[in-house]
Design a protein around this motif. Structure first.
Motif, PDB file in Angstrom:
ATOM      1  N   ASN A 346       0.836  -1.209   0.000  1.00  0.00           N
ATOM      2  CA  ASN A 346       0.000   0.000   0.000  1.00  0.00           C
ATOM      3  C   ASN A 346       0.871   1.259   0.000  1.00  0.00           C
ATOM      4  N   ASN A 350       1.359   3.830  -3.191  1.00  0.00           N
ATOM      5  CA  ASN A 350       1.120   5.268  -3.055  1.00  0.00           C
ATOM      6  C   ASN A 350       2.290   6.059  -3.632  1.00  0.00           C
ATOM      7  N   LYS A 353       1.958   6.023  -7.204  1.00  0.00           N
ATOM      8  CA  LYS A 353       0.784   6.768  -7.681  1.00  0.00           C
ATOM      9  C   LYS A 353       1.008   8.276  -7.609  1.00  0.00           C
ATOM     10  N   GLY A 412      -6.035   2.758   1.951  1.00  0.00           N
ATOM     11  CA  GLY A 412      -4.742   2.057   1.898  1.00  0.00           C
ATOM     12  C   GLY A 412      -3.858   2.327   3.107  1.00  0.00           C
TER      13      GLY A 412
HETATM   14 MG   LIG Z   1      -3.157   4.282  -1.377  1.00  0.00          MG
END
Ligand SMILES: [Mg+2]
Ligand SMILES: Nc1ncnc2c1ncn2[C@@H]1O[C@H](COP(=O)(O)OP(=O)(O)OP(=O)(O)O)[C@@H](O)[C@H]1O
Length: 452
Positions: A346, A350, A353, A412
């Motif tokens: 997670n 991130n 992302k 997340g």
């Molecule tokens: Mg996330």
């Protein structure tokens, strides 16, 4: 009262026994002396000798003395009333059979009296009986006084004990009643209410425990409300999009196949979003509920991190993001591998992302103070410091516009936080806007395995 009754009965018995013994001894002495006055072959008494023996000592005996011969005739009566009369009473009958007898009677004219009779015996022959009767009125009067005194003591004690008991009972029951009232209010839904009982005894501790419970309850209730509100809000957004897309397709009669396809694609992606959200919610519920269900085992943390990197790499490659790992130490650790993989995934996801094209993610693993430390650093868009305290909250997303573009639900990090807490670890974050973010995870190498 029971003790007093016992004392009284014992006292009375002792008194009576004492008097009985005294008179028995006196009667026995008289009986021995009187043997001189008996004409043995005739079984008769010489009255003159009898009087001579008894008269000088009669004043020493506190009672009436009667000498009775074997035919139950009174030879001597210290009251001079029954001389030469027959006296057939129980005591004389028994004593003429050789027994010493004593009894207490309630006499009409004299009140309570004790009869003591002793046989006059010589060489196994019974020549007569010495009978002494003495008044017990004085003795029983004293005993009655003692009884009355004991009764008054019992009564006063009873009243005092009752008053003290009622007083203490009210002191003890007051805080208990307060607690009961507060608990009833809690049952009715009034939470976050504190009881003011500051004593240090068991009741005080109970009140303290109740206050703690109430605080926890209201916290849980607040979380529940927030959670329900967040979930419904988050589920509503994709559902609304799906509804609009579907309605436009139904209503637009001229829509061609290409448009149909495009709209269905959008519906599909919203459905995927919904699906992911529900999956993440289920994971979260699982972690909440089964906090003891972690499957701890010893493993190499480096290989878990390598697996995360291998999994994220294809995605990172698409946007040319470089992922590097530096293993400063090789760390053997006791963890739930699957859960820690998910938490790291997670965080690394991130980083991927929220990092622009051609960016980089650097992961470092090392050991410090019996803790494994994993640092995940990106050079992405960063998080404003005002938002930092909330990023581990459920559904929290820094900038919803930006977040919508990247996709995600804001769960997340709360999952990662929960997993790391269950391992007795900590997660920290440092971030500079537009320069990058660093997550630091610290896990104890040998956790206290309360959950195995
Ligand atoms: Mg996330
Ligand atoms: N490395 C990072 N750089 C910048 N912002 C981040 C980073 N990690 C997390 N954030 C911010 O914290 C928010 C919460 O992250 P979290 O992982 O909980 O949710 P999400 O990524 O939006 O959704 P998902 O539940 O799918 O993970 C994100 O929306 C993002 O704004």
């Amino acid at each position: 009262m029971i003790i007093n009754t016992y004392v009284y009965i014992n006292l009375r018995q002792r008194f009576v026994e004492e008097i009985e013994n005294n008179f028995s001894v006196q009667a026995q002495i008289l009986s021995n002396r009187l043997l001189v006055a008996v004409d043995k072959p005739c079984y008769s008494f010489d009255r003159l000798t009898t009087s001579k023996i008894i008269e000088p000592i009669i004043h020493l005996i506190n009672g009436r003395v009667l000498i009775i011969d074997s035919s139950m005739t009174v030879i001597f009566d210290s009251f001079y009333v029954l001389n030469d009369k027959r006296l057939e009473i129980y005591e004389t009958e028994r004593s003429l059979k050789g027994e010493s007898v004593s009894n207490i009677y309630q006499l009409e004219n004299y009140g309570k009296a004790m009869y003591i009779s002793v046989p006059i015996t010589y060489a196994d022959c019974i020549y007569g009986v010495v009978l002494i009767s003495t008044s017990m009125e004085g003795v029983f009067e004293s005993l009655d006084n003692v009884q009355n005194m004991l009764f008054v003591i019992s009564l006063v004690t009873l009243i005092l004990v009752t008053i003290i008991s009622v007083f203490f009972a009210s002191i003890i029951s007051k805080p208990i009643n307060e607690l009961i009232t507060a608990m009833k209010r809690t049952v009715k839904g009034v939470l976050n209410e504190k009881i003011e009982i500051s004593t240090n005894d068991e009741i005080g501790q109970l009140a303290h425990a109740y206050n703690l419970m109430n605080t926890k309850l209201s916290y849980i209730e607040k979380q529940r409300k927030e959670f329900v509100a967040n979930v419904s809000h988050e589920l509503k957004t994709p559902l609304a999009s799906i509804k609009i897309l579907a309605e436009s397709l139904i209503e637009d009669e001229n829509a061609n196949i290409a448009m149909h396809k495009e709209f269905l694609k959008d519906i599909n992606s919203e459905m995927n979003r919904l699906n992911n959200m529900v999956d993440e919610l289920l994971v979260l519920a699982d972690l909440d509920e089964e906090k003891l269900a972690l499957k701890f085992s010893r493993c190499t943390l480096n290989s878990v991190v390598d697996k995360v990197v291998t999994t994220i790499s294809p995605l990172a490659n698409v946007r040319n993001i470089k992922v590097t790992v530096e293993h400063k130490d090789r760390i053997q650790i006791v963890i739930d591998q699957g859960k820690i993989f998910q938490a790291l995934m997670n965080i690394v996801h991130n980083a991927e992302k929220y990092t622009e094209k051609n960016g980089s993610i650097d992961i470092v693993i090392h050991c410090k103070n019996m803790h494994a430390v994993i640092e995940v650093q990106d050079n992405g868009i960063g998080i404003p410091s005002a938002n930092l305290p909330y990023i581990f909250d459920r559904f929290y997303r820094v900038d919803s516009d930006r977040a919508r573009k990247t996709g995600g639900t804001g769960i997340g990090l709360s999952i990662a936080h929960r997993i790391i807490s269950l391992h007795q670890g900590v997660i920290e974050v440092n971030s500079d806007i537009n320069r990058g973010t660093t997550f630091v995870i610290k896990l104890p190498i040998e956790p206290r395995l309360y959950s195995i």
